[in-house]
Design a protein around this motif. Structure first.
Motif, PDB file in Angstrom:
ATOM      1  N   GLY A   1      20.159 -21.159  16.698  1.00  0.00           N
ATOM      2  CA  GLY A   1      20.575 -19.786  16.464  1.00  0.00           C
ATOM      3  C   GLY A   1      20.069 -18.760  17.458  1.00  0.00           C
ATOM      4  N   SER A   2      19.071 -19.089  18.250  1.00  0.00           N
ATOM      5  CA  SER A   2      18.527 -18.147  19.225  1.00  0.00           C
ATOM      6  C   SER A   2      18.270 -18.876  20.534  1.00  0.00           C
ATOM      7  N   PRO A   3      18.268 -18.166  21.658  1.00  0.00           N
ATOM      8  CA  PRO A   3      17.982 -18.817  22.934  1.00  0.00           C
ATOM      9  C   PRO A   3      16.596 -19.473  22.931  1.00  0.00           C
ATOM     10  N   VAL A   4      16.563 -20.730  23.389  1.00  0.00           N
ATOM     11  CA  VAL A   4      15.311 -21.477  23.478  1.00  0.00           C
ATOM     12  C   VAL A   4      14.868 -21.456  24.946  1.00  0.00           C
ATOM     13  N   TYR A   5      13.634 -20.963  25.205  1.00  0.00           N
ATOM     14  CA  TYR A   5      13.167 -20.792  26.585  1.00  0.00           C
ATOM     15  C   TYR A   5      12.188 -21.884  27.031  1.00  0.00           C
ATOM     16  N   CYS A   6      11.606 -22.610  26.102  1.00  0.00           N
ATOM     17  CA  CYS A   6      10.705 -23.709  26.464  1.00  0.00           C
ATOM     18  C   CYS A   6      10.502 -24.605  25.256  1.00  0.00           C
ATOM     19  N   MET A   7      10.094 -25.831  25.517  1.00  0.00           N
ATOM     20  CA  MET A   7       9.825 -26.809  24.459  1.00  0.00           C
ATOM     21  C   MET A   7       8.575 -27.598  24.809  1.00  0.00           C
TER      22      MET A   7
ATOM     23  N   GLN B   1       9.871 -13.265  21.549  1.00  0.00           N
ATOM     24  CA  GLN B   1       8.862 -12.687  20.680  1.00  0.00           C
ATOM     25  C   GLN B   1       8.417 -13.631  19.564  1.00  0.00           C
ATOM     26  N   ALA B   2       8.628 -14.927  19.731  1.00  0.00           N
ATOM     27  CA  ALA B   2       8.245 -15.840  18.650  1.00  0.00           C
ATOM     28  C   ALA B   2       8.053 -17.256  19.163  1.00  0.00           C
ATOM     29  N   ILE B   3       7.220 -17.999  18.416  1.00  0.00           N
ATOM     30  CA  ILE B   3       7.044 -19.433  18.614  1.00  0.00           C
ATOM     31  C   ILE B   3       7.370 -20.102  17.288  1.00  0.00           C
ATOM     32  N   ARG B   4       8.219 -21.109  17.332  1.00  0.00           N
ATOM     33  CA  ARG B   4       8.594 -21.815  16.103  1.00  0.00           C
ATOM     34  C   ARG B   4       8.202 -23.279  16.222  1.00  0.00           C
ATOM     35  N   VAL B   5       7.715 -23.805  15.107  1.00  0.00           N
ATOM     36  CA  VAL B   5       7.257 -25.191  15.036  1.00  0.00           C
ATOM     37  C   VAL B   5       8.179 -25.950  14.104  1.00  0.00           C
ATOM     38  N   PHE B   6       8.783 -27.059  14.599  1.00  0.00           N
ATOM     39  CA  PHE B   6       9.701 -27.874  13.820  1.00  0.00           C
ATOM     40  C   PHE B   6       9.141 -29.288  13.693  1.00  0.00           C
TER      41      PHE B   6
ATOM     42  N   GLU C   1       3.030 -13.537  17.523  1.00  0.00           N
ATOM     43  CA  GLU C   1       2.005 -12.800  18.261  1.00  0.00           C
ATOM     44  C   GLU C   1       2.526 -12.278  19.609  1.00  0.00           C
ATOM     45  N   HIS C   2       3.521 -12.927  20.166  1.00  0.00           N
ATOM     46  CA  HIS C   2       4.089 -12.485  21.429  1.00  0.00           C
ATOM     47  C   HIS C   2       5.064 -11.328  21.204  1.00  0.00           C
TER      48      HIS C   2
ATOM     49  N   TYR D   1       6.364 -13.460  29.041  1.00  0.00           N
ATOM     50  CA  TYR D   1       6.631 -12.305  29.880  1.00  0.00           C
ATOM     51  C   TYR D   1       5.873 -11.058  29.424  1.00  0.00           C
ATOM     52  N   ASP D   2       5.170 -11.114  28.301  1.00  0.00           N
ATOM     53  CA  ASP D   2       4.345  -9.998  27.839  1.00  0.00           C
ATOM     54  C   ASP D   2       2.933 -10.050  28.420  1.00  0.00           C
TER      55      ASP D   2
END
Length: 780
Positions: free
Chosen positions: A96-102, A117-122, A154-155, A174-175
Motif C-alpha cells: 500500500g505504500s512505497p517501500v524504500y528498503c528491506m 516516516q515509518a518502519i514496519r516489521v512483518f 520515530e523517523h 533522509y531526516d
C-alpha cells in the motif's frame, strides 16, 4: 590479494539503475531500473538471462531469504514481489505504500521495511513458501503477514537504510537520524523499541548505511550522506571516524572482508578505499583502481558486495554494470614511484625496511605503517649527499696523486695554487645514474647501492644521531633504578648487566630512527655494476667481504669493515691470453654465492655461468665448473640452499636447475618468456621467476607451476622474499613496487621435505659438523 575487474556490462537498459542484487542459488546478478524493469545477468559470463516487468515504479531493493529460497524485490509502486528459484513470480504482496528498503531479521524470522516516516516489521511465513501464487490469492495468505505487522514512527522522512544484526535493528533516513532499535522477543512484544537516537547524525539526509564486522570481531556502522561525508560509528552509536573530501553525494558503501577494505562511491569514476579500523584512505596503495578507471568520466553510483562469489558489482551514471572479483594471487599493495624501479632489498630486523632504486638515481626507503597492512611511508635519500661524498673521495685521491707526482719530480708538496686548481676542476656530474643493484648488510647495518656510474654507494645510520638517542635518559635515571630495584622483577630489563645492556642497545631499534647518511663510496669499477654478493664472518672469514662485478668484466673484493678495496680477481691460468683481471668473455650480468661449498657463480652475456672458489686472494679464485646449455643471454643465477641446487634463468625462456657441483642439468622449465628476475623462496625453496611482466612460482620438488601473479604492466626487474611476512616483493619498469602473498606449500609436502632434509643432514654431519637442517630457513 585484491579485487580485480572481471567484466563490464555496457548494454543494460535505457533507464538508470536503482537497485542491485544477487541470487545465490541461480548465481545471477539482478539489476532494477527506474521504470520497474528487472534484468538478470550471469554472474560469471555477464550474459543477459531474463527481463521482467512486474513492477510499475522504481526498483528500490532486492533481498534473498535463504530459508524460504525466495528472492524479494521492492518498489515505490507499493508492491513486494517474491520470485521463485526458477525465476518466475511466486507471490506478489501489496503493502500500500512505497517501500524504500528491506532487511531480514533472521533471528526472529521477520522482514523489516522502510517507508516514508515509518518502519514496519512483518513476520515471514516459511510454510507459505510452498504454496503457489493462485492459492495465496484465494485464501489471502502470503509469505509476508502484512496485516499483523507492527510500525515504528520515530523517523520524520523517508527511511532509506535498514540493517539487522543480532537483536538490534539500525535505521537511517533522509531526516539525518540514526536510530538503534532493540527487537527483544519477550512475550507480547512484536515491534521495535528505540534504544538510541542521533537526531543529527549528518548535516543532510543519510543515503546509505552498512554494518561491518571484521575477522577480529570489530563491528562498525558506516553511514554516507548527501553532505558528502562518511562517518564510522561504534556498535552503540558513538562516532569513531569522519571521512570527507568526496566531490558529491555518497551514494553507496560496501565492505570487502577478504582484504578488509571499505568501498565508497562519492561522485568519482573510482571507488575510494578505506580501512575502517584506522579510517585511513588506502586507495593509493591498492592496485584495484590504479589503472584506466581514473580516466573515465562516468561516476560510480551503487556498490554491492556478494560474498558467495567474492564479487563487487557497481552501477555507473552511464548505466553500466562493472564487476570486480577477488583474486588471491593479486597484489596486496601497489607502491607507486615516479620512475622505473630496478632493484630491491630489505632489512631482516624489526621494523622491516624495504629499499628500492631505479633509473632516476634515487634511493627510496619504505616502511609499513602500524595502522594497517596496506599503507607504507616513503623516504627519499638525498643523492646530492652521495655525490658530495664521491666528490670528496675523488678530491682526496687527486690531491694524494698530485703530491706523489710532485715528490717524484723533486718539487715542494705545499702547492696551494695547485690544490686550488684541483678543487675547481672537481665538478660532480649532476646527472643521476641508474641504480642497478641493492644489498643490505645486517651485520654492519649498511645499505649498498650499485650504480651504472661504476660506484657503490654505502648508506648507513647516522652514528652521531644514534649516540645522541641512546644518551637521552632522564637525570638520575640510574639512581632511581638502584633505589627502587626491590620493586622490579628479577627478569626486568632495567636490571640486566652492563654488557648485556650494551649488546641490547646495539641491536635495538634506536638506530632505525636515526636516519640514513651516505658514509662511503667504493670506487674501483670503470663501468656499470650489475651484481653484488656478500661473504660474511659467518662463513668463517675474519672480515665481511663483498664481491662486485659488471660490464668491465672485473671482479672486485671489498673489505666492508675497512671500507676499502681488498683485492681483485686475477686469472693466473697459463692458457689465459687476455687481461688476467677479466673474469669472462662477456659482461657479467648476475652473481650468487653458495656458503655450503664456499663457491660463487656469475652469469655472463657469453651464455655461460662460471663457478669459482671464493678466496680473499684474487689469484686463488680457481674455476670449479661452468654451466652451459642456455641458448640466449643468462640473466639470473641463484643458489637454492633448501634443495642445494644452482638455478639459472635466461632470455631463451627457460629456467635450468643444476646439480650441487654443477656437473649436470637436472631439470629444464619452460617459462614461455624471457626470465628477467629470479628469487628463491626461503621457506620452501620454490623458484619465483619474473617472466616479462608476470611472476611465476614453481614448486622445488615437482617443478610444477603453482602460482601466477599478474598485475605489472612492464618488465619485472627484481623480486625478494620476506619470510617473516610470507610475502614476495617485486619491482618493475612500470614504476610500481607490488607486494604479493607468497606461495604456501601443503602441510604434507612441508613435512616430507623436512624429513628428506633431516636424512641429508645426518649424512653430512660426519663430514661437516657446521651443516644443519636449521640453516635451510636462514637466507644466504
Amino acid at each position: 590479494m585484491a579485487m580485480e575487474k572481471q567484466a563490464v556490462i555496457t548494454e543494460t537498459h535505457h533507464r538508470q539503475v536503482t537497485a542491485i542484487g544477487f541470487h545465490p542459488v541461480r548465481r545471477e546478478i539482478l539489476a532494477g531500473f527506474e521504470d520497474g524493469v528487472i534484468k538478470t545477468f550471469e554472474a560469471e559470463g555477464s550474459k543477459l538471462v531474463h527481463t521482467s516487468w512486474e513492477h510499475q515504479g522504481w526498483i528500490t531493493a532486492f533481498l534473498y531469504w535463504t530459508e524460504g529460497k525466495v528472492m524479494f524485490s521492492s518498489s515505490n509502486d507499493g508492491y513486494i514481489v517474491a520470485w521463485a528459484s526458477g525465476g518466475g513470480v511466486f507471490d506478489k504482496i501489496r503493502v500500500g505504500s512505497p517501500v524504500y528498503c528491506m532487511a531480514l531479521h533472521v533471528r526472529r524470522r521477520q522482514m523489516v521495511c522502510g517507508f516514508n516516516q515509518a518502519i514496519r516489521v512483518f513476520s515471514l511465513d516459511e510454510g507459505g513458501a510452498v504454496q503457489p501464487s493462485a492459492v495465496a490469492d484465494k485464501d489471502g495468505s502470503h509469505l509476508i503477514h502484512i496485516k499483523s505487522g507492527s510500525t515504528s514512527t520515530e523517523h520524520t522522512d523517508i527511511v532509506r537504510c535498514i540493517v539487522c544484526h543480532e537483536s538490534r535493528v539500525y535505521s537511517a533516513g533522509y531526516d539525518s537520524k540514526l536510530i538503534i532499535y532493540d527487537s527483544s522477543s519477550y512475550p507480547g512484544h512484536r515491534g521495535l523499541s528505540p534504544v538510541f537516537i542521533n537526531h543529527k547524525a549528518h548535516e543532510a539526509g543519510i543515503s546509505t548505511l552498512v554494518l561491518v564486522k571484521d575477522t577480529e570481531n570489530n563491528t562498525w556502522l558506516i553511514t554516507g550522506s548527501f553532505d558528502k561525508v562518511v562517518k564510522i560509528w561504534s556498535q552503540d552509536g558513538k562516532l569513531t571516524h569522519r571521512l570527507d573530501g568526496f566531490i558529491s553525494t555518497v551514494t553507496d558503501i560496501c565492505y570487502v572482508p577478504k582484504n578488509k577494505t571499505l568501498w565508497v562511491a562519492g561522485g568519482s569514476p573510482i571507488a575510494s578505499l578505506f580501512d575502517p579500523k584506522s579510517g585511513e584512505n588506502v586507495s593509493d596503495f591498492i592496485g584495484t583502481f590504479q589503472e584506466s578507471e581514473a580516466n573515465e568520466k562516468y561516476h560510480i553510483q551503487l556498490l554491492k558486495y556478494f560474498p558467495e562469489l567474492h564479487q563487487v558489482v557497481a552501477s555507473t551514471s552511464r548505466r553500466h554494470l562493472i564487476v570486480w572479483k577477488y583474486n588471491p594471487s593479486a597484489c596486496i599493495t601497489a607502491l607507486k614511484c615516479k620512475h622505473a624501479v630496478e632493484c630491491l632489498t630489505y632489512t631482516k630486523k624489526v621494523p622491516i625496511l624495504i629499499f628500492s632504486g631505479g633509473n632516476d638515481g634515487e634511493v627510496h626507503k619504505w616502511e609499513r605503517l602500524q595502522s594497517n597492512h596496506f599503507m607504507y611511508s616513503k623516504e627519499v635519500f638525498p643523492m646530492s649527499e652521495a655525490y658530495s661524498k664521491l666528490a670528496q673521495i675523488k678530491n682526496i685521491k687527486r690531491q694524494a696523486a698530485a703530491k706523489q707526482t710532485l715528490r717524484a719530480i723533486g718539487r715542494p708538496t705545499q702547492n696551494t695554487q695547485h690544490d686550488r686548481t684541483l678543487n675547481q676542476n672537481n665538478v660532480v656530474d649532476k646527472h643521476k645514474s641508474a641504480l642497478l643493484q641493492a644489498l643490505f648488510v645486517e651485520y654492519l647495518d649498511l645499505l649498498l647501492i650499485a650504480s651504472e656510474d661504476g660506484n657503490i654507494y654505502c648508506w648507513g645510520f647516522d652514528d652521531a644521531a644514534v649516540d645522541a638517542l641512546k644518551g637521552m635518559k632522564p637525570v638520575g635515571f640510574e639512581h632511581l633504578v638502584k633505589k627502587y630495584a626491590i620493586l622490579l622483577n628479577d627478569d626486568s630489563e632495567l636490571l640486566i648487566n652492563r654488557c648485556d645492556q650494551e649488546i641490547q642497545e646495539k641491536d635495538s631499534v634506536t638506530n632505525r630512527v636515526a636516519g640514513f647518511i651516505c658514509k662511503n663510496v667504493l670506487t674501483g669499477h670503470n663501468n656499470c655494476i650489475t651484481s653484488m654478493v656478500l661473504v660474511g664472518r659467518d662463513n668463517g672469514y675474519h672480515s665481511t667481504y663483498l664481491l662486485s662485478s659488471g660490464w668491465d668484466r672485473r671482479i672486485c673484493i671489498w673489505d666492508l669493515e675497512k671500507a676499502s678495496l681488498h683485492d681483485t680477481f686475477r686469472n693466473t691460468s697459463p692458457n689465459n691470453s687476455n687481461d688476467e683481471e677479466l673474469a669472462c668473455d662477456g659482461i657479467v650480468i648476475d652473481m650468487a654465492y653458495c656458503p655450503k661449498r664456499n663457491e660463487f657463480a656469475y652469469a655472463s652475456s657469453d651464455k655461460m655461468v662460471y663457478i669459482r672458489k671464493f678466496s680473499e686472494v684474487g689469484s686463488d679464485m680457481t674455476l670449479c665448473n661452468t654451466l652451459q646449455g642456455h641458448d640466449a643471454e643468462i640473466t639470473q643465477v641463484r643458489w637454492n640452499k633448501v634443495t642445494d641446487k644452482w638455478i639459472t634463468g635466461s632470455e631463451d625462456g627457460t629456467i635450468r636447475i643444476w646439480s650441487e657441483d654443477g656437473m649436470t642439468c637436472d631439470q629444464i622449465l619452460a617459462t614461455h618468456g624471457a626470465v628477467l628476475a629470479l628469487c628463491i623462496d626461503l621457506k620452501n625453496g620454490s623458484i619465483v621467476a619474473g617472466v616479462q611482466n608476470t611472476i611465476k612460482v614453481y614448486d622445488s620438488q615437482t617443478f610444477k607451476l603453482m602460482q601466477t601473479n599478474i598485475g605489472h604492466s612492464d618488465s619485472v626487474r627484481s623480486i625478494i622474499h620476506i619470510p617473516d611476512r610470507n610475502q614476495y616483493i617485486s619491482a618493475s619498469w612500470d614504476k610500481t613496487i607490488r607486494i604479493w602473498n607468497a606461495y604456501k606449500q601443503s602441510k604434507k609436502k612441508r613435512l616430507q621435505k623436512l624429513d628428506e632434509k633431516r636424512d641429508e643432514n645426518s649424512r653430512h654431519t660426519a663430514n661437516n659438523p657446521n651443516y644443519s637442517v636449521d640453516s635451510m630457513y636462514t637466507p644466504c
